[in-house]
Design an enzyme around this catalytic site. Structure first.
Site: not given
Ligand code: CA
Length: 617
Positions: A158, A215, A375
């Site tokens: 990620d 994220h 996600s």
């Protein structure tokens, strides 16, 4: 107050999604390409290519073991024509652009952040799962957790992870490479990475996979939170270890070459689960092969389905769309179990759903915020997969996938949107995994595989005993009725790949295509010996039934060409038929499978009567 703010968030999201983003542009990194040469790793091929490019091409091998290379040539080079040229080269297996990949997060209008003190004062006293409000039974699952089990490693490929966040540091959640001496400038463990103590930053090519976005840290909090209360004032020791592998930059985009390298790193350094909350619209053989490598090494792969509200069956996103047997592709649902408006779906390609709207989790800087997207749904499944592995470490990647698909809660509206029709349920998955501990430790004395004609007759004790040897005399097929004993395999004990197709005995070529195929609307249970094979039935037709399970040819425990016997049971256990098949290689599915060569009309009619309402494919 939390709930109120969540509702505000949801409202904001509903407004936002009416302006849903369009699909990714068809883009790749200028001047870069991925090439796999034929045969074993060969420096000569690499240097030949470099000299052809006037010595300007930089190269790196994307894995030590495979012959896949990432080249940087001139940014002005016409990559498409270079690839066209390379594909004519007999030494080149494939050549492709270095496609750009992006995180699968939906921009949330509610951008407020909450400090850890605020969060702890509001939710810690509850001791319950506070990341979403769907009936996913995470708190109930915690009560089922074995205390002393080792924490499985989940690789988070990620934007990186802020592992200085107290949630990770106080719980000791960060994976540590014990074979690497920190800061000595030496690749102590010889894995090709210097001082990779806590993962790797493939984007910056350094040993600091710290999150410069939000994220990856958000994803990490969701994963850890499946195993324990991350909002507790005093954090328990982590039940899941986090391996941060950064390949997406601060803008949330990264390259396929870095993703491939990160997947190889995860597999080679002990990850049992890999979370991939990102994607792109372009097929990459290199990325597919990296995922296949993970599957071959027993790793569970979890992919976000994507956030375009589209049908992945028709318009695939990758890696979600790769047909790798141990991969779970995850759609997002909201607190009321409705598919999120942004979530991609697919009756044959998206396996199950998990909460992905207004999920509250960690972000860098000792803070928390709400985020939405597939996600956020994928790490719920990645965390749950890790908890299943923790309970039943002998399960193969494919078995974990099957268990998660079959142990969720059936949601009617997901039946046309996902393969399993299920939204995850942590409690039922954990309970199922505990039941599999016994199954996976079942260790029958293995009888070497041999064709029927060479297999010695079983003793009467064996017939009644462990189920390794079964009399199939009365069940059709060549040799049937002669009393020949066939060795059957205990699939459950073996982590194996499998595509398999039942076929009626038919003559001629391409016969299958003449039969209408149907999607299965109900599950069929397959038994080998007295063990159930975990797997998902895909389609059925007059030509037979296709079904995915796992198999391990590589270990030699199952021999290609071998004939074996299986019992297929109806969903309610009331009926049973037996079929014979042999191990075959499926070029289409890139895996071994069992092809049923001699299935009688009666078997097919049984299977069809069990399959419930059928949907034409
Ligand atoms: Ca190293």
């Amino acid at each position: 107050m939390m709930i109120h703010s969540r509702l505000v968030t949801l409202f904001a999201l509903l407004c936002f999604f009416s302006f849903a983003p369009t699909a990714f542009a068809q883009d790749f990194v200028p001047g870069e390409l991925i090439v796999k040469f034929k045969g074993k790793s060969n420096h000569k091929q690499v240097s030949q290519f470099q000299s052809k490019m006037g010595g300007a091409a930089q190269s790196r091998a994307l894995s030590v073991k495979s012959n896949v290379h990432h080249f940087k040539v001139s940014a002005y080079q016409d990559i498409q024509s270079l690839i066209h040229e390379l594909r004519q080269d007999p030494n080149v297996e494939y050549a492709e652009p270095n496609w750009i990949l992006r995180r699968a997060e939906v921009v949330d209008e509610d951008n407020r952040t909450f400090s850890i003190e605020e969060v702890r004062s509001q939710v810690s006293s509850s001791g319950s799962y506070a990341q979403n409000y769907a009936s996913v039974k995470v708190t109930e699952a915690w009560a089922q957790v074995s205390i002393d089990a080792a924490a499985p490693v989940v690789a988070i490929i990620d934007t990186g992870v802020d592992y200085s966040h107290p949630i990770f540091s106080q719980s000791n959640a960060l994976w540590t490479n014990s074979k690497e001496v920190p800061g000595n400038g030496i690749d102590d463990d010889g894995n090709g990475f210097i001082d990779d103590v806590h993962g790797w930053n493939f984007f910056g090519d350094n040993n600091s996979p710290i999150d410069d976005d939000q994220h990856g840290t958000h994803v990490a909090g969701i994963i850890l939170g499946i195993g324990q209360d991350i909002f507790a004032t005093t954090l328990a020791s982590a039940r899941i270890k986090i391996m941060p592998l950064k390949f997406l930059g601060a803008d949330g985009s990264g390259s396929t070459s870095d993703a491939i390298a990160a997947i190889h790193y995860a597999v080679d350094n002990g990850a049992r689960v890999i979370n991939n909350s990102w994607g792109g619209p372009n097929y990459s053989q290199g990325l597919h092969d990296a995922l296949k490598y993970a599957y071959d090494h027993n790793v569970v792969l979890v992919a976000a389905a994507g956030n375009y509200g589209k049908n992945n069956d028709v318009e695939p996103l990758y890696p979600a769309g790769y047909q790798v047997p141990s991969q779970l592709t995850v759609a997002a649902t909201n607190d009321w179990d409705n598919l999120a408006s942004f979530s991609n779906y697919g009756a044959t390609t998206v396996h199950l759903a998990a909460p992905g709207v207004g999920i509250f989790s960690t972000i860098p800087g000792n803070s928390f915020k709400f985020m939405s997207g597939t996600s956020m749904a994928a790490p719920f499944i990645a965390g749950l997969a890790a908890m299943v592995v923790r309970e039943a470490p002998n399960l193969s990647g494919y078995q974990v996938k099957s268990l998660l698909m079959s142990s969720g809660d059936r949601i009617a509206t997901l039946s046309t949107k996902t393969v399993s029709s299920n939204r995850a349920n942590a409690y039922t998955s954990l309970v199922s995994s505990k039941a599999q501990v016994a199954a996976s430790s079942y260790n029958p004395e293995y009888v070497a595989a041999a064709p029927a004609s060479r297999t010695p007759a079983a003793t009467s004790d064996e017939k009644k005993g462990c189920g390794l040897v079964r009399d199939i005399g009365e069940y059709g097929g060549p040799g049937a009725g002669t009393g020949v004993m066939i060795v059957s395999f205990i699939f459950l004990t073996l982590p194996i790949v499998t595509w398999f197709a039942v076929r009626r005995k038919l003559k001629g070529q391409n016969v299958r295509r003449k039969h209408q195929r149907y999607l299965m609307d109900s599950e069929i249970r397959i038994f080998v010996g007295d063990k159930e094979v975990l797997g998902q039935t895909k389609t059925i037709g007059a030509g037979g039934l296709s079904f995915q399970t796992n198999s391990m040819i590589e270990t030699g425990q199952i021999v290609p060409g071998e004939i074996l016997t299986m019992s297929v049971q109806s969903p309610d256990g009331s009926g049973e038929v037996q079929v014979q098949g042999k191990i075959v290689w499926s070029q289409k599915d890139h895996s071994y499978g069992v092809q049923f060569a001699n299935v009688t009309e009666s078997v097919i009619s049984h299977i069809r009567s069990w399959s419930g309402s059928l949907v034409k494919t």
